[in-house]
Design an enzyme around this catalytic site. Structure first.
Site, PDB file in Angstrom:
ATOM      1  N   SER A 259       0.864  -1.185   0.000  1.00 24.55           N
ATOM      2  CA  SER A 259       0.000   0.000   0.000  1.00 24.55           C
ATOM      3  C   SER A 259       0.893   1.224   0.000  1.00 24.55           C
ATOM      4  CB  SER A 259      -0.886  -0.004   1.253  1.00 24.55           C
ATOM      5  OG  SER A 259      -1.517   1.244   1.434  1.00 24.55           O
TER       6      SER A 259
ATOM      7  N   TYR B  82      -2.922  -0.424  10.172  1.00 26.49           N
ATOM      8  CA  TYR B  82      -2.792  -0.760   8.747  1.00 26.49           C
ATOM      9  C   TYR B  82      -1.435  -0.327   8.204  1.00 26.49           C
ATOM     10  CZ  TYR B  82      -4.140  -0.988   3.775  1.00 26.49           C
ATOM     11  OH  TYR B  82      -4.209  -1.274   2.436  1.00 26.49           O
TER      12      TYR B  82
END
Length: 265
Positions: free
Chosen positions: A145, A158
């Site tokens: 990501s 995250y």
């Protein structure tokens, strides 16, 4: 040149690929000739996955398996190797996010995100690498990501997990590159999916949603990405075209990470 990107005769395990990014990658691999295998958490998701693949004319094989359960993952991989002769491509796509401010997040919630987004790829990679060593080739692609590089409000768990996944990617490349195993990552930018649709809806006065405006302003491409934008990079990293690419994170973000943003007027 087209043969360099062919996946004909390859078997690809794509975790969590019943919709979204994982499904788009599976669709791309199938078009290049790969056999598609996916996992999910329950019977309902399995049926949904089969329906989605059938709609696209793809003969996929699904398994019910939690990527955080090492014993079940080992069993799944053994079954796949027995039925299909080995796993050539692994895409660690299964993941989750909890958008909670750090001071409001419980340690249990933090651990849950890290367990799925970081421990899961470790467990599945660990299960497939011995077979890849035996067959003397393998491709592992971790869905990282932009949060591998950037922080943002409410995504502490995250970002920590994806940052760890970036380094796991580099370490797998370092440890197993000598066995002709390439491990790379894809770092998607902001992708237009059904889950993000509310953030892109027009306001009653016709203006953009504030978050939509923010993302478009921060992206040199001046748009959100689509799942289709990830297909080419995913094929490249799974094919022999990337045989000397190892430990790399390919950010598919429309240029966000390269861009400081527009000067205020």
């Amino acid at each position: 040149m087209s043969n360099m990107f062919s996946l004909k005769g390859k078997t690809a395990l794509i975790t969590g690929a019943i919709y979204g990014i994982g499904f788009a990658i599976a669709e791309a691999y199938a078009a290049q000739g790969a056999k598609i295998i996916f996992n999910c958490l329950n019977e309902k998701d399995l049926e949904k996955g089969y329906a989605n693949y059938k709609e696209k004319g793809i003969d996929a094989k699904g398994y019910i398996c939690d990527v955080t359960n090492e014993e079940k993952v080992q069993e799944m991989v053994a079954d796949i190797e027995k039925e299909f002769g080995g796993i050539d491509i692994l895409v660690n796509n299964a993941g989750m996010i909890k958008r909670i401010p750090m001071l409001e997040m419980k340690a249990e919630e933090f651990r849950q995100v890290v367990d799925v987004d970081l421990n899961g790829p470790f467990i599945v990679s660990k299960a497939v690498i011995p077979g890849m060593i035996k067959q003397k080739h393998g491709k592992i692609i971790n869905i990282c990501s932009m949060m591998s590089e950037l922080g943002r409000e409410t995504v502490s768990a995250y970002a920590a997990a994806k940052g760890g996944l970036k380094m796991l990617t580099k370490n797998i490349a370092s440890e197993y590159g000598a066995y002709n195993i390439q491990c790379n990552g894809i770092g998607p930018g902001y992708i237009a999916t059904p889950q993000t649709a509310p953030l892109r809806e027009r306001q009653p006065d016709g203006s953009r949603h504030p978050f939509d405006s923010f993302i478009v302003a921060k992206t040199p491409a001046e748009r959100w990405g689509t799942a289709d934008d990830l297909k080419g990079p995913a094929i490249f990293l799974a094919s022999e075209a990337s045989d000397f690419v190892n430990g790399h994170i390919l950010y598919v973000d429309g240029g966000i990470l390269a861009y400081i943003g527009k000067q205020p007027e």
